[in-house]
Write a protein that holds these residues in place. Structure first.
Motif, PDB file in Angstrom:
ATOM      1  N   VAL A 143      -4.996  -4.097  15.569  1.00 59.66           N
ATOM      2  CA  VAL A 143      -4.774  -3.660  14.295  1.00 59.66           C
ATOM      3  C   VAL A 143      -4.827  -4.945  13.474  1.00 59.66           C
ATOM      4  O   VAL A 143      -3.753  -5.868  13.571  1.00 59.66           O
ATOM      5  CB  VAL A 143      -3.418  -3.033  14.082  1.00 59.66           C
ATOM      6  CG1 VAL A 143      -3.117  -2.620  12.625  1.00 59.66           C
ATOM      7  CG2 VAL A 143      -3.240  -1.709  14.836  1.00 59.66           C
ATOM      8  N   GLU A 148      -8.557  -7.702   6.238  1.00 68.67           N
ATOM      9  CA  GLU A 148      -9.505  -6.506   5.929  1.00 68.67           C
ATOM     10  C   GLU A 148     -10.697  -6.678   6.804  1.00 68.67           C
ATOM     11  O   GLU A 148     -11.319  -7.663   7.005  1.00 68.67           O
ATOM     12  CB  GLU A 148      -9.762  -6.401   4.514  1.00 68.67           C
ATOM     13  CG  GLU A 148     -10.485  -5.053   4.096  1.00 68.67           C
ATOM     14  CD  GLU A 148     -10.480  -4.917   2.539  1.00 68.67           C
ATOM     15  OE1 GLU A 148     -10.335  -6.085   1.952  1.00 68.67           O
ATOM     16  OE2 GLU A 148     -10.492  -3.920   2.010  1.00 68.67           O
ATOM     17  N   ARG A 152       0.721   6.782  15.592  1.00 64.58           N
ATOM     18  CA  ARG A 152       2.252   6.383  15.666  1.00 64.58           C
ATOM     19  C   ARG A 152       2.320   4.721  15.942  1.00 64.58           C
ATOM     20  O   ARG A 152       3.043   3.779  15.286  1.00 64.58           O
ATOM     21  CB  ARG A 152       3.084   7.110  16.860  1.00 64.58           C
ATOM     22  CG  ARG A 152       3.701   8.389  16.130  1.00 64.58           C
ATOM     23  CD  ARG A 152       4.513   9.092  17.282  1.00 64.58           C
ATOM     24  NE  ARG A 152       3.748   9.395  18.420  1.00 64.58           N
ATOM     25  CZ  ARG A 152       3.113  10.670  18.401  1.00 64.58           C
ATOM     26  NH1 ARG A 152       3.334  11.204  17.340  1.00 64.58           N
ATOM     27  NH2 ARG A 152       2.554  11.106  19.567  1.00 64.58           N
ATOM     28  N   THR A 196       0.003   2.365  15.523  1.00 66.02           N
ATOM     29  CA  THR A 196      -0.673   1.475  14.695  1.00 66.02           C
ATOM     30  C   THR A 196      -0.284   1.586  13.341  1.00 66.02           C
ATOM     31  O   THR A 196      -0.215   0.647  12.566  1.00 66.02           O
ATOM     32  CB  THR A 196      -2.039   1.763  14.682  1.00 66.02           C
ATOM     33  OG1 THR A 196      -2.267   3.123  14.226  1.00 66.02           O
ATOM     34  CG2 THR A 196      -3.032   1.637  15.957  1.00 66.02           C
ATOM     35  N   GLY A 197       0.207   2.579  12.775  1.00 63.98           N
ATOM     36  CA  GLY A 197       0.668   2.816  11.391  1.00 63.98           C
ATOM     37  C   GLY A 197      -0.322   3.187  10.618  1.00 63.98           C
ATOM     38  O   GLY A 197      -0.255   3.286   9.274  1.00 63.98           O
ATOM     39  N   TYR A 198      -1.541   3.442  11.098  1.00 63.69           N
ATOM     40  CA  TYR A 198      -2.779   3.557  10.161  1.00 63.69           C
ATOM     41  C   TYR A 198      -2.596   5.119   9.518  1.00 63.69           C
ATOM     42  O   TYR A 198      -1.844   5.945  10.366  1.00 63.69           O
ATOM     43  CB  TYR A 198      -3.818   3.703  11.269  1.00 63.69           C
ATOM     44  CG  TYR A 198      -4.645   2.511  11.170  1.00 63.69           C
ATOM     45  CD1 TYR A 198      -5.075   1.687  10.295  1.00 63.69           C
ATOM     46  CD2 TYR A 198      -5.031   1.852  12.492  1.00 63.69           C
ATOM     47  CE1 TYR A 198      -5.720   0.578   9.978  1.00 63.69           C
ATOM     48  CE2 TYR A 198      -5.851   0.926  12.622  1.00 63.69           C
ATOM     49  CZ  TYR A 198      -6.278   0.155  11.356  1.00 63.69           C
ATOM     50  OH  TYR A 198      -6.657  -1.078  11.682  1.00 63.69           O
ATOM     51  N   ASP A 199      -2.979   5.399   8.506  1.00 63.25           N
ATOM     52  CA  ASP A 199      -3.057   6.740   7.952  1.00 63.25           C
ATOM     53  C   ASP A 199      -4.345   7.447   8.018  1.00 63.25           C
ATOM     54  O   ASP A 199      -4.673   8.383   7.096  1.00 63.25           O
ATOM     55  CB  ASP A 199      -2.490   6.769   6.554  1.00 63.25           C
ATOM     56  CG  ASP A 199      -3.237   6.079   5.550  1.00 63.25           C
ATOM     57  OD1 ASP A 199      -4.393   5.523   6.011  1.00 63.25           O
ATOM     58  OD2 ASP A 199      -2.913   6.030   4.307  1.00 63.25           O
ATOM     59  N   GLN A 258      -0.005  13.245   5.612  1.00 65.62           N
ATOM     60  CA  GLN A 258      -0.340  11.980   5.049  1.00 65.62           C
ATOM     61  C   GLN A 258      -1.693  11.334   5.574  1.00 65.62           C
ATOM     62  O   GLN A 258      -2.244  10.289   5.180  1.00 65.62           O
ATOM     63  CB  GLN A 258       0.698  10.636   4.996  1.00 65.62           C
ATOM     64  CG  GLN A 258       1.821  11.154   4.356  1.00 65.62           C
ATOM     65  CD  GLN A 258       2.033  11.035   2.782  1.00 65.62           C
ATOM     66  OE1 GLN A 258       1.700   9.906   2.456  1.00 65.62           O
ATOM     67  NE2 GLN A 258       2.437  12.118   2.343  1.00 65.62           N
ATOM     68  N   ALA A 290      -6.210  14.678   2.053  1.00 60.07           N
ATOM     69  CA  ALA A 290      -5.470  13.782   1.314  1.00 60.07           C
ATOM     70  C   ALA A 290      -6.412  13.011   0.409  1.00 60.07           C
ATOM     71  O   ALA A 290      -5.833  12.762  -0.721  1.00 60.07           O
ATOM     72  CB  ALA A 290      -4.934  12.927   2.586  1.00 60.07           C
ATOM     73  N   ARG A 291      -7.523  12.799   0.698  1.00 60.81           N
ATOM     74  CA  ARG A 291      -8.389  11.996  -0.132  1.00 60.81           C
ATOM     75  C   ARG A 291      -9.835  12.712  -0.067  1.00 60.81           C
ATOM     76  O   ARG A 291     -10.279  13.136   1.003  1.00 60.81           O
ATOM     77  CB  ARG A 291      -8.510  10.651   0.376  1.00 60.81           C
ATOM     78  CG  ARG A 291      -7.273   9.831   0.475  1.00 60.81           C
ATOM     79  CD  ARG A 291      -7.458   8.428   0.885  1.00 60.81           C
ATOM     80  NE  ARG A 291      -6.417   7.717   1.467  1.00 60.81           N
ATOM     81  CZ  ARG A 291      -6.415   6.847   2.298  1.00 60.81           C
ATOM     82  NH1 ARG A 291      -7.471   6.420   2.829  1.00 60.81           N
ATOM     83  NH2 ARG A 291      -5.059   6.404   2.728  1.00 60.81           N
ATOM     84  N   ARG A 292     -10.356  13.009  -1.398  1.00 61.10           N
ATOM     85  CA  ARG A 292     -11.562  13.532  -1.187  1.00 61.10           C
ATOM     86  C   ARG A 292     -12.379  12.605  -2.013  1.00 61.10           C
ATOM     87  O   ARG A 292     -12.550  12.800  -3.393  1.00 61.10           O
ATOM     88  CB  ARG A 292     -11.536  14.958  -1.926  1.00 61.10           C
ATOM     89  CG  ARG A 292     -12.615  15.615  -1.399  1.00 61.10           C
ATOM     90  CD  ARG A 292     -12.342  16.958  -1.770  1.00 61.10           C
ATOM     91  NE  ARG A 292     -11.606  17.865  -0.694  1.00 61.10           N
ATOM     92  CZ  ARG A 292     -11.272  18.979  -0.534  1.00 61.10           C
ATOM     93  NH1 ARG A 292     -11.712  19.741  -1.342  1.00 61.10           N
ATOM     94  NH2 ARG A 292     -10.367  19.362   0.350  1.00 61.10           N
ATOM     95  N   ARG A 321     -17.375  15.115  -5.592  1.00 67.47           N
ATOM     96  CA  ARG A 321     -18.254  14.653  -6.834  1.00 67.47           C
ATOM     97  C   ARG A 321     -19.278  13.634  -6.233  1.00 67.47           C
ATOM     98  O   ARG A 321     -20.212  13.470  -7.195  1.00 67.47           O
ATOM     99  CB  ARG A 321     -17.353  13.882  -7.829  1.00 67.47           C
ATOM    100  CG  ARG A 321     -16.098  14.954  -8.585  1.00 67.47           C
ATOM    101  CD  ARG A 321     -15.234  13.941  -9.218  1.00 67.47           C
ATOM    102  NE  ARG A 321     -13.859  14.682  -9.422  1.00 67.47           N
ATOM    103  CZ  ARG A 321     -13.106  14.308  -9.964  1.00 67.47           C
ATOM    104  NH1 ARG A 321     -13.250  13.010 -10.784  1.00 67.47           N
ATOM    105  NH2 ARG A 321     -11.790  14.923 -10.075  1.00 67.47           N
TER     106      ARG A 321
END
Lengths: 647, 277
Positions: free
Chosen positions: A254, A258, A305, A307-310, A341, A365-367, A407
């Motif tokens: 991790v 960035e 769990r 890494t804490g990545y979502d 999440q 969650a995100r589109r 979109r």
């Protein structure tokens, strides 16, 4: 040797993005060096943010550090600012884990994922304080190794690399470690390096270029033959039979800063038998080996769990083909531990409405955007390349995506394909326009990004005989498309620089004589060639001319059936006559279905190594034409697959 | 409920950027299983609000973060946050204090008026620096020129330099202690050096405090007993030196460590400290 950190630290205050060089990631290891341990320095010859996420490197990093007789650290190509400071202060390439000099390691092993990094490989070897030419090295120097997809034509780097690994690295690194460990314990006496390399040459999956003679006749390659009887005439790739035995990475790194693909990655299967004729990855990684679904779930759950990545990406060459993909996705999204999440991403979407249905489920969650790769603009062209997506599949997918809230759409295409005419190239524009039209029925702001790259023929594909389009011809086609789409504001057109495509072509199919070209470009300062601000075609054309070589000979001409190809002494398991027949089929515009769900046509990848597909379902996944363009509404005959009995 | 956290940024991790630290925090909060409130809308983001940005490469004993929790914690839960969060953060980022704060209060960025710094001036000795500091403090103005949008802008730093003093020698120069205002704009340590000792270059820089000005005096948003001199000693060594990893905290996290192994050892987590006025 001790850490270089105290001397590096003041330099890091003077460079861009110093976090590239500090290590300290979660999952990073601080291995203990010892005389009985073989020390590997795993190198990615590009910047940290491109190299860190590389899964191959992370898998080998963990496997080696689990062994009592080995250790592994990592290094990445220092950006030009730090490189200048290192050279000015007389400091070498270093590992990011313990900041040890690269020459303190026994093996400096490169991951080769792209051709344009080749000059960076030479630069890293030189920065390590090792002679760039293998022939100039002595017993005290580390061995230089390389693995990754580009090693299927290793010849352009043959002068600089001591050994190449073909295929999966999980098992073969153990064999190499044992041999190198014996060499280390016995003392690196004069002459021992050559004996070790000859020993390594007999390992399955290992190619030692210095053990082979190269013969030319009238400036054309006529053979690459072993210099000793115990060196194999043909080097076969290494393949692991069961991905389920290798649940790596267990502790994905991790990064603190960035990087690309900054998310949890879980590989769900390796190999692909869709049979797209341009796709080297699909040809050289056969057969398909799925990871058991239960193991995928466990790796996803544990990984999130820890890494804490979502976000988790389920990676493979075509993830929608994974048996039971819907269940895995639904379970991940619904897992209460993830609090709703977590988003799941499939980096390689198949083009059909069924796939979009899964995408809708997993991107709750995100589109943001969806990416499809029809690859070519007309049905005829897609038959040639065996990417059998019907127009109605694409429009169905696009309709489905816009109606479910997306979109933005991104479409990937290639131009410069075999038999291509301007009708095919302009077909790209028409497909894109039709997609925006569908989008506008759902949302005013519908937009489509069309991304077009020039096609580079790759070794061990049916197109390995095809003469690449010239840079000028590719540029003409790009401008044709640009002009066609100029007035269409809902279509954004992006293209890959045809000049870079030309250099990729040189490295992709050049023979051993390309080595001198690569060395000259590197000596002229040509590093980071995959970065447009550093790419310089002039360096390459000058070097080519200085070596008496031509782009016409290496890149642009079609190869003959009876011609010796620079990689003929290597094998990815595929029969050459299978590839030739597939090339003939391509020219005849005949498609070939996926052998996972149809009878075997003996490409050689399974039979040659006595391994089989490992897929949990003997029937194709539901919905659409599966991108095969064929009516799949039939009961399949028994097919040679190992039914997944594992849970 | 809103909690305020004070944390350090020390050692190798100082080379990460302010945005990197924000990402490290987002992951750490998820790993710790803390439910953080999220913003409404298309791309929900966790409700985190950081104090003043710290330049990449600078260290700090006094970074702040306000977190909006979706599920309230009781007093013991809040008091337990440093021990709960530190193991989930990068080595060198340790939570040293936590407290519940009133929602709707002044944001950290508005409230903080000045910062206290420990600044290493490389290549100059303490006695000559002492004289230069005296001259600078006696001057009516300290003019520096900087580039802004491609043009040279001159500023008088004098009103923003609230205090400067020589602390003593370092291996390569002289340590200064300074208090610099953050309004109308944050004065950066290198600007102070340029104005006071133009021959020096910037070495290690450590933020030791962020200060809110009250009528009664200056106070820190959260108190923690952190000693800059102890920091010099404990951070003489980087977090990975290639020495036996068992001898020191390594970058390798929890998974290998024994259960209960406490990795938050850079600083003793204080029960409280003397209020600074």
């Amino acid at each position: 040797m001790s850490s270089l950190w105290p001397r590096l630290e003041p330099l890091l205050a003077q460079v861009q993005k110093p976090a590239r060089y500090i290590g300290c990631e979660d999952g990073a290891q601080v291995p203990e060096h010892a005389p009985h341990k073989v020390a590997w320095l795993l190198a990615y010859p590009d910047t940290y943010e491109i190299g860190l996420p590389n899964q191959g490197l992370q898998i080998l990093y963990e496997i080696l550090n689990e062994r009592p007789d080995a250790l592994a650290e990592r290094t990445y190509a220092p950006w030009v600012d730090l490189e200048a400071l290192l050279r000015r202060h007389g400091l070498p390439l270093f590992s990011v884990d313990t900041h040890r000099p690269a020459a303190d390691f026994d093996i400096l092993a490169f991951n080769l994922s792209a051709e344009l990094v080749y000059t960076n490989v030479l630069n890293c070897i030189d920065l390590a304080g090792v002679p760039v030419r293998a022939a100039d090295r002595s017993p005290e120097h580390p061995l230089i190794g390389a693995g990754g997809h580009c090693t299927y034509n290793p010849e352009p780097l043959a002068d600089f690399v001591d050994f190449f690994v073909l295929g999966d690295g999980e098992e073969v690194i153990a064999d190499i470690t044992e041999r190198v460990g014996q060499w280390k314990v016995a003392g690196r006496t004069p002459g021992s390096r050559e004996r070790l390399l000859r020993d390594l040459a007999s390992l399955e999956g290992v190619y030692v270029p210095s053990m082979y003679d190269v013969a030319y006749d009238d400036d054309r390659l006529v053979g690459v033959t072993p210099r000793f009887p115990d060196v194999p005439e043909r080097v076969e790739k290494r393949t692991i039979a069961d991905l389920g035995e290798w649940p790596y990475p267990k502790r994905q790194l991790v990064p603190l800063t960035e990087v690309v693909h900054d998310r949890l990655n879980v590989e769900v299967f390796r190999g692909c038998t869709r049979g797209c004729r341009f796709c080297q990855a699909g040809m050289i990684t056969r057969p398909v080996r799925e990871r058991p679904a239960a193991q995928v779930r466990r790796m996803v759950g544990d990984g999130l769990r820890r890494t804490g990545y979502d976000e988790v990406a389920l990676t493979s060459l075509s993830t929608a083909d994974f048996s039971g993909i819907e269940r895995v996705v639904a379970d991940t999204v619904a897992d209460p531990a993830n609090c709703g999440q977590v988003s799941v991403s499939l980096p390689s979407l198949r083009v059909d409405a069924f796939t979009v249905g899964i995408a809708a489920e997993l991107q709750r969650a995100r589109r943001t955007g969806l990416t499809f790769a029809p690859e070519a603009g007309t049905w005829r062209m897609r038959q040639v390349i065996n990417k059998l997506i019907r127009e109605e599949d694409l429009y169905g997918a696009v309709e489905s995506a816009y109606s479910q809230g997306w979109r933005r759409m991104k479409l990937y295409f290639m131009t410069g394909l075999p038999t291509e005419t301007d009708v095919d190239t302009l077909g790209i524009a028409e497909l894109a326009r039709n997609c925006t039209e569908i989008g506008r029925r759902h949302t005013k702001g519908a937009s489509v990004t069309v991304s077009v790259g020039g096609f580079v023929p790759k070794p061990f594909t049916p197109f390995q005989w095809f003469g690449q389009n010239t840079a000028a011809e590719l540029q003409r086609k790009m401008w044709l498309l640009r002009d066609e789409l100029r007035r269409d504001h809902s279509v954004q057109f992006k293209w890959h620089d045809p000049k870079a495509t030309l250099v990729e072509g040189m490295a992709s199919r050049g023979d051993r004589r390309m080595g001198a070209v690569i060395e000259q470009v590197w000596r002229a300062g040509g590093t980071f060639q995959e970065w447009s601000e550093h790419f310089d075609l002039g360096l390459w054309t000058d070097a080519l001319a200085a070596q008496g070589l031509s782009a016409e000979e290496i890149v642009y001409r079609h190869r003959h059936q009876d011609e010796v190809l620079p990689w003929d002494h290597l094998s990815a398991g595929l029969h050459k006559d299978f590839l030739w027949q597939d090339w003939r089929d391509a020219l005849a515009e005949v498609g070939l279905p996926d052998c996972r769900w149809t009878p075997c046509y003996d490409c050689g990848a399974c039979t040659g190594y006595s391994i089989e597909h490992v897929v949990a379902s003997a029937t194709p996944p539901a919905g659409g034409s599966q991108g095969t363009g064929q009516d799949l509404d039939w009961t399949p005959a028994p097919v040679p697959v190992q039914l997944g009995s594992r849970s | 409920m809103r909690v305020r956290l004070r944390f350090t940024k020390l050692g190798k991790v100082r080379f990460t950027s302010h945005r990197d630290v924000a990402r490290i925090w987002e992951r750490a909060l998820r790993r710790a299983g803390l439910a953080v409130a999220v913003t409404e809308g298309f791309r929900p983001r966790p409700k985190l609000s950081f104090g003043l940005a710290l330049s990449t490469g600078h260290e700090s004993l006094a970074e702040y973060l306000d977190v909006e929790l979706a599920t309230p914690l009781d007093a013991a839960g809040v008091a337990g946050l440093p021990a709960r969060l530190s193991p989930e953060l990068a080595v060198g980022v340790d939570v040293v204090a936590a407290a519940a704060v009133e929602p709707g209060g002044e944001s950290l960025q508005e409230a903080v008026r000045s910062c206290r710094w420990r600044i290493e001036a490389l290549g100059v000795d303490p006695s000559s620096t002492e004289r230069l500091v005296e001259v600078a403090l006696g001057a009516d103005e300290l003019v520096v020129t900087r580039q802004r949008k491609g043009r040279d802008v001159t500023d008088d730093l004098r009103p923003a330099v609230l205090s400067v003093a020589v602390v003593g020698p370092t291996a390569g120069g002289t340590d200064l202690e300074a208090e610099l205002a953050v309004h109308p704009r944050s004065v950066r340590p290198f600007e102070l050096l340029a104005a006071v000792t133009p021959l020096a270059s910037e070495g290690r820089v450590l933020r030791t405090a962020q200060l809110i000005w009250r009528e009664a005096g200056r106070e820190e948003p959260l108190l923690a007993a952190v000693d800059p001199d102890a920091w010099r000693a404990s951070h003489a060594q980087p977090c990975t030196t290639g020495r036996d990893p068992r001898d020191e905290p390594s970058c390798t996290r929890g998974v290998e460590a024994e259960p209960g192994h406490d990795r938050t050892k850079h600083f003793p987590v204080p029960a409280g400290g003397p209020p600074e006025r």
